[in-house]
Design an enzyme around this catalytic site. Structure first.
Site, short mmCIF file in Angstrom:
data_model
loop_
_atom_site.label_atom_id
_atom_site.label_comp_id
_atom_site.label_asym_id
_atom_site.label_seq_id
_atom_site.Cartn_x
_atom_site.Cartn_y
_atom_site.Cartn_z
N CYS A 104 -1.30 0.62 9.81
CA CYS A 104 -0.42 1.50 9.09
C CYS A 104 0.26 2.61 9.99
O CYS A 104 1.29 3.29 9.38
CB CYS A 104 -1.17 2.06 8.02
SG CYS A 104 -1.99 1.01 6.95
N HIS B 152 2.78 8.52 5.31
CA HIS B 152 2.03 7.27 5.07
C HIS B 152 1.52 7.34 3.54
O HIS B 152 0.92 7.89 3.31
CB HIS B 152 1.07 6.71 5.94
CG HIS B 152 0.40 5.62 5.77
ND1 HIS B 152 1.09 4.43 5.12
CD2 HIS B 152 -0.94 5.08 5.37
CE1 HIS B 152 0.15 3.58 4.84
NE2 HIS B 152 -0.87 3.71 5.12
N ASN C 290 0.22 0.71 -1.09
CA ASN C 290 0.22 0.81 0.46
C ASN C 290 0.83 -0.38 1.21
O ASN C 290 0.22 -1.64 0.81
CB ASN C 290 -1.26 1.06 1.05
CG ASN C 290 -1.41 1.39 2.27
OD1 ASN C 290 -0.47 1.05 3.15
ND2 ASN C 290 -2.49 1.58 2.65
#
Ligand code: COA
Length: 316
Positions: free
Chosen positions: A114, A242, A272
């Protein structure tokens, strides 16, 4: 040292929308649980016939158009991903072919889970400093629905697919983005096996442990970036986090007293999307005019590896 600034943005969003009610048909869960624990109300998954290459190329093409930059001006293309359609050719090589980037363009994929987009931005700043062509494509793209464990309600409700891209310009007149990147190698709480024989290559995550890591990593990265740049929270025009869980963002926002008009959440729309999450936010903010020429954006990422990172990125 040369620095980079963002010149244009774009995104490629899969057409299939999967709601929390759809998830409740697959695992024992509810819209109420997912919304309150994560902030997610739906996510996009690749539809039949769509590929992550399609989304990646679309995002890159839109970013080029938005920047007013032509493919022959691109010196490097880095795609942050852990779910490219094929290991070889890389996603970046596919972008080279589809967009007709020059044959001497440096093209490769990079995996920092990520945090990948931030790793890619930093890599691009280093690459373009040594390139004759001063524009680069930095892309985050993921097909997480392909590696989702549909039997695990603690993770399958979280992930989405998509791609976001930025065109950056390098100049000796630009400040460095002062990327601060880190890693603590462990597969204990978050992993995607891949190379282990006999183990399905699906996401394994101990959510509560990762949550604890994330709520410490975010302020750590903010502090590091502010210290390295000599800036304060007030000097930052926008914070981009994020999008892993709305609660992680809320905790950071409260800690630094970041006003509502200076941060953004789109996790409700995408879930996500790992390496795609940050460029999806940046592209929406740019399109909505919330950031633009001169904006100074503090970007923070964290994820598997474990990895983390931050940078102060400006728009040209
Ligand atoms: N629907 C309903 N109940 C669920 C559920 C779901 N989708 N998923 C888990 N639960 C249950 C659990 O079984 C558990 O039940 P129990 O108490 O009876 O055992 C309970 O809800 C609490 O589970 P827990 O995992 O402790 O929840 P949580 O509050 O930690 O939320 C996450 C889970 C995954 C949403 C949260 O931990 C998280 O977001 N973690 C960080 C993820 C992250 O940042 N990952 C990416 C790094 S890039």
């Amino acid at each position: 040292m040369n620095g980079i600034k963002i010149r244009g943005t774009g995104r490629g969003v899969p057409s299939k929308v999967v709601t929390n009610a759809d998830m409740a048909k697959i695992v024992e869960t509810s819209d109420e649980w997912i919304t309150t624990r994560t902030g997610i109300s739906h996510r996009h998954h690749l539809a039949e016939g769509e590929t992550i290459t399609d989304m990646t190329v679309l995002a890159a093409r839109r970013a080029l158009e938005n920047a007013g930059v032509t493919p022959d001006q691109i010196g490097a293309c880095v795609v942050a991903t852990l779910t490219a359609d094929t290991q070889v050719p890389s996603a970046a090589c596919r972008v080279q072919r589809e967009l007709g980037l020059p044959h001497d363009t440096v093209c490769f994929d990079l995996n920092a889970a990520c945090t990948g987009f931030l790793y890619a931005l930093h890599t691009m700043e280093c690459l373009l400093g040594a390139s004759e062509r001063k524009f680069g494509l930095v892309i985050g793209a993921e097909n997480l629905s392909r590696i989702t464990n549909w039997a695990d309600r603690g993770t399958c409700i979280l992930f989405g697919d998509g791609a976001g891209a930025v065109v950056v310009e390098c100049s000796p007149a630009y400040e460095s983005i002062h990327a601060f990147l880190g890693c603590h190698g462990t597969d204990e709480m978050l992993r995607v096996p891949g190379v282990e024989k006999g183990v399905p290559s699906l996401v394994y995550m101990e959510g509560t442990k990762v949550f604890k890591f994330a709520v410490e990593a975010v302020p750590y990265c903010i502090d590091q970036v502010l210290a390295r740049t000599g800036k304060t929270v007030d000097d930052v025009d926008f914070f981009v986090f994020h999008q892993a869980n709305a609660r992680i963002i809320d905790l950071a926002v409260r800690k630094y007293r970041i006003p509502q008009e200076k941060y953004y959440k789109n996790i409700n729309e995408y879930g996500n999307t790992s390496a795609a999450s940050i460029p999806l936010v940046i592209s929406e903010l740019h399109e909505q005019g919330k950031v633009g020429p001169g904006s100074r954006v503090l970007v923070v990422g964290f994820g598997g590896g474990l990895t983390w990172g931050g940078a102060l990125v400006e728009f040209a």
